[in-house]
Design an enzyme around this catalytic site. Structure first.
Site, PDB file in Angstrom:
ATOM      1  N   SER A 155     -22.422   8.781 -24.703  1.00  0.00           N
ATOM      2  CA  SER A 155     -21.209   9.388 -24.182  1.00  0.00           C
ATOM      3  C   SER A 155     -20.136   8.322 -23.974  1.00  0.00           C
ATOM      4  O   SER A 155     -19.744   7.641 -24.924  1.00  0.00           O
ATOM      5  CB  SER A 155     -21.558  10.151 -22.893  1.00  0.00           C
ATOM      6  OG  SER A 155     -20.484  10.926 -22.448  1.00  0.00           O
ATOM      7  N   HIS A 162     -20.840  12.562 -27.962  1.00  0.00           N
ATOM      8  CA  HIS A 162     -20.654  14.003 -27.773  1.00  0.00           C
ATOM      9  C   HIS A 162     -19.290  14.232 -27.135  1.00  0.00           C
ATOM     10  O   HIS A 162     -18.585  13.288 -26.787  1.00  0.00           O
ATOM     11  CB  HIS A 162     -21.784  14.640 -26.948  1.00  0.00           C
ATOM     12  CG  HIS A 162     -21.871  14.181 -25.526  1.00  0.00           C
ATOM     13  ND1 HIS A 162     -22.874  14.574 -24.688  1.00  0.00           N
ATOM     14  CD2 HIS A 162     -21.093  13.359 -24.774  1.00  0.00           C
ATOM     15  CE1 HIS A 162     -22.705  14.028 -23.495  1.00  0.00           C
ATOM     16  NE2 HIS A 162     -21.625  13.283 -23.526  1.00  0.00           N
TER      17      HIS A 162
END
EC number: 3.4.21.92
Length: 194
Positions: free
Chosen positions: A96, A121
């Protein structure tokens, strides 16, 4: 408990916590979730190292599951603004915001250890409250998603559409796959070669 390093000099022994000792070697760590407190500490360390020697590289080791987008962007903006090159090294997991910061290192100096993992993501968000408040939060998360996708496209060389598709769900990569994707530049097994 932090390990302590003892250094001997003509003036006696001095004890340092391990991170302070490594800071003297221009090595800093992101080894936790990204939050405002962590961002403040990393920004301060980078600014200190820039003031100490604006020509000498800074090494940022990343093992982070991600965290706050705004705190991460504060770290990222500082990485881009300081004079020294920022070498990023993934050990463990850069996920992330951790993966985003890994990719934001100086081009040619974004590295990963052989058994590390990288995951990208879209930003996560949760909204509650009245409908108007939820709408405001939804607009903000879409703005942050577009910002992160645009910056990832810039750092990887991928087009926005591919980044958007690949970040729609958790997208895990091996270090070699991350090289091919453009998130990092090299897989290293010997850190002495940095």
């Amino acid at each position: 408990m932090l390990p302590t390093v003892i250094e001997q000099s003509g003036q006696g022994d001095r004890a340092f916590d391990i991170y302070s000792r490594l800071l003297r070697e221009r090595i800093i760590f992101l080894g936790t979730d990204v939050n405002d407190q962590v961002a403040d500490a990393l920004v301060a360390q980078m600014l200190f190292l820039e003031a100490d020697d604006p020509e000498k590289d800074i090494q940022l080791y990343v093992n982070s599951p991600g965290g706050s987008v705004t705190a991460g962007l504060a770290i990222y903006d500082t990485m881009q603004q300081v004079s020294p090159d920022v070498i990023t090294i993934c050990y463990g997991l850069a996920a992330s915001m951790g993966a985003f910061l890994l990719s934001g290192g100086t081009k040619g100096k974004r590295l990963a250890l052989p058994n590390s993992r990288i995951m990208i993501h879209q930003p996560l968000g949760g909204a509650q409250g009245q409908a108007v408040e939820i709408e405001i939060q939804a607009k903000e998360i879409l703005y942050l998603k577009e910002t992160l996708n645009s910056l990832l496209a810039e750092h990887t060389g991928q087009n926005i559409q591919k980044i958007s598709e690949d970040t729609d769900r958790d997208h895990f990569l091996s270090p070699q796959e991350a090289v091919e994707y453009g998130l990092i530049d090299k897989v290293v097994s010997n850190l002495n070669s940095i």
